[in-house]
Scaffold this motif. Structure first.
Motif, short mmCIF file in Angstrom:
data_model
loop_
_atom_site.label_atom_id
_atom_site.label_comp_id
_atom_site.label_asym_id
_atom_site.label_seq_id
_atom_site.Cartn_x
_atom_site.Cartn_y
_atom_site.Cartn_z
N ILE A 141 -2.28 -77.64 -22.53
CA ILE A 141 -1.61 -78.94 -22.10
C ILE A 141 -1.51 -79.51 -23.57
CG2 ILE A 141 -3.80 -80.07 -21.64
CD1 ILE A 141 -1.89 -81.21 -19.34
N SER A 143 1.66 -77.99 -25.06
CA SER A 143 2.83 -78.09 -24.26
C SER A 143 3.13 -79.55 -23.80
CB SER A 143 2.71 -77.24 -22.94
OG SER A 143 1.74 -77.61 -22.07
N MET A 144 2.12 -80.30 -23.45
CA MET A 144 2.47 -81.79 -23.19
C MET A 144 1.62 -82.64 -23.87
SD MET A 144 2.27 -81.12 -18.96
CE MET A 144 3.45 -79.67 -18.22
N SER A 166 -0.39 -85.78 -12.44
CA SER A 166 0.78 -86.27 -13.32
C SER A 166 1.53 -85.00 -13.73
CB SER A 166 0.19 -87.01 -14.30
OG SER A 166 -0.55 -87.98 -14.48
N ILE A 167 1.40 -83.96 -13.28
CA ILE A 167 2.45 -82.88 -13.30
C ILE A 167 3.09 -82.46 -11.83
CG2 ILE A 167 2.54 -80.41 -13.68
CD1 ILE A 167 0.27 -80.70 -15.70
N ASP A 196 1.98 -85.42 -25.27
CA ASP A 196 2.23 -87.00 -24.87
C ASP A 196 1.36 -87.24 -23.59
OD1 ASP A 196 3.75 -85.41 -23.21
OD2 ASP A 196 5.01 -87.00 -22.60
N ARG A 197 0.97 -86.31 -22.79
CA ARG A 197 0.19 -86.72 -21.42
C ARG A 197 -1.04 -86.05 -21.31
NH1 ARG A 197 4.11 -84.25 -16.49
NH2 ARG A 197 5.69 -84.03 -18.25
N ALA A 198 -1.34 -85.16 -22.28
CA ALA A 198 -2.39 -84.05 -22.29
C ALA A 198 -3.89 -84.99 -21.74
CB ALA A 198 -2.66 -83.37 -23.37
N THR A 229 9.09 -76.93 -14.81
CA THR A 229 7.69 -77.05 -14.59
C THR A 229 7.01 -75.50 -14.25
OG1 THR A 229 7.90 -79.14 -13.77
CG2 THR A 229 5.56 -78.20 -13.20
N SER A 253 4.90 -76.89 -31.25
CA SER A 253 5.77 -77.33 -30.36
C SER A 253 5.78 -76.31 -29.27
CB SER A 253 6.94 -77.58 -31.01
OG SER A 253 7.57 -76.46 -31.46
N TYR A 254 6.29 -76.81 -27.96
CA TYR A 254 6.42 -75.88 -26.82
C TYR A 254 7.39 -74.40 -27.21
CZ TYR A 254 8.32 -73.96 -22.47
OH TYR A 254 8.55 -73.01 -21.57
#
Length: 357
Positions: free
Chosen positions: A279, A282-283, A239-240, A285-287, A201, A2-3
């Protein structure tokens, strides 16, 4: 992962293999388990500086896409830790990784000022703008202590030579006294890099850079002091941060910026591996979406070395970004223009003082 499990204050979460090394290294699970059982740290995440003494300091830039002819970088590696940084690959030439090593092992070119002075005094040298931070940030944290960049600016002023600057750090305001004098003779342009207006961000993309608030204040203070300042929104990452183009241009225009430039992210060499690892942690869901969009911009690959397209990309997304900047400049920056840098004074100051005859 996780982050919250991230290595705090770092962009890269791993060291990639160095393509120039004969051997590769990996951190094995049994070693990590041993360190955990013994209460020891598996890796030292502290920043270290390594002194170097190069023979030259001014670099000729041959790329037609970069927008500069000569660059000067007093530091190699950058503690700012921007995950997307194209300069990461250059750390491999020094025998280090483009990942964590790039952020932790900072090479300091101790004789930068002496080398610059030698260059500017050379009879063969004709004044052309030299850009500080063409590769790594000249105002990264170690500069606060070493003041090499300040010494370089004093040298440019002494020899009345034009200089450009690119930075993400508000530390540049420390040198306002020199910048004001340079600006009086049209000898300096400053570019402040601002990738996003969202602090969250910024923290994950650029963990050790100045906050967005401080960077916007830096633009405002430089402008108020009549020091020509522009903003680079680099890179645009689908998308960022691509949705922030219009509000960011409006904000920096309100702060006094004379212009705005941009590039679109590209993940050459080891950066593709480092960014992909980052990514997905950290992300998650959208990597896949982000990685697929980046590849779509660059002909199906994360890696793009083609002159003419590598910095701006191609396809529908790239065209949308281009049009947004066109509209934003027309709306907020239409009547603004950077003054040209003055290359005429230097010849009179080649020996460090104006010629009498």
């Amino acid at each position: 992962m996780s982050y919250e499990d991230f290595i705090k204050g770092r962009g890269a979460q791993k060291n990639s293999s160095n393509k120039f090394d004969a051997h590769s290294h990996e951190t094995r699970d049994d070693f990590l388990n041993y360190c955990n059982a013994e209460g020891e740290e598996a890796v030292n995440f502290k920043t270290t500086t390594i002194e170097t003494f190069p023979k030259t300091i001014v670099n000729k830039v041959t790329s037609p896409d970069v927008g500069m002819d000569f660059s000067l970088n007093p530091y190699q590696g950058c503690e700012h830790g921007c995950i997307y940084c194209y300069a990461r690959n250059s750390h491999e030439f020094w025998g280090y990784s483009a990942g964590l090593d790039f952020e932790q092992k900072i090479l300091v070119k101790r004789n930068s000022v002496e080398l610059l002075e030698k260059k500017l005094k050379s009879k063969a040298w004709q004044a052309r703008p030299i850009v500080l931070s063409g590769n790594t940030d000249c105002y990264q944290p170690i500069e606060k202590e070493l003041k090499i960049t300040r010494g370089l600016l004093q040298t440019f002023l002494k020899y009345r030579h034009p200089v450009g600057m690119i930075t993400k750090n508000s530390l540049i305001l420390r040198d306002m006294d020199i910048l004001r004098e340079l600006a009086q003779d049209r000898l300096v342009h400053v570019n402040i890099s601002i990738t996003t207006l969202q602090e969250h961000t910024r923290r994950i993309l650029e963990p050790r850079t100045a906050s967005i608030k401080k960077r916007l204040e830096t633009v405002e203070k430089l402008s108020a002091a009549n020091i020509p300042v522009s903003v680079m929104m680099a890179p645009i990452i689908p998308s960022i941060n691509n949705h922030e183009i219009m509000p960011l241009v409006r904000e920096v225009a309100n702060r006094g910026a004379l212009g705005v430039g941009y590039t679109i992210v590209r993940l050459n060499g080891s950066i593709g591996e480092i960014f992909t690892d980052w990514i997905k942690k950290s992300m998650p869901d959208r990597a896949d979406k982000v990685l697929n969009q980046i590849a779509d911009i660059h002909g199906g690959s994360l890696n793009d070395s083609r002159f003419g397209t590598r910095m701006k990309g191609e396809g529908q997304f790239a065209e949308q970004v281009k049009q947004q900047f066109k509209i934003a400049r027309k709306m907020y920056l239409q009547d603004r223009k950077k003054p040209s840098l003055n290359c005429k004074l230097h010849e009179e100051y080649k020996d460090g003082q104006t010629k009498l005859f």
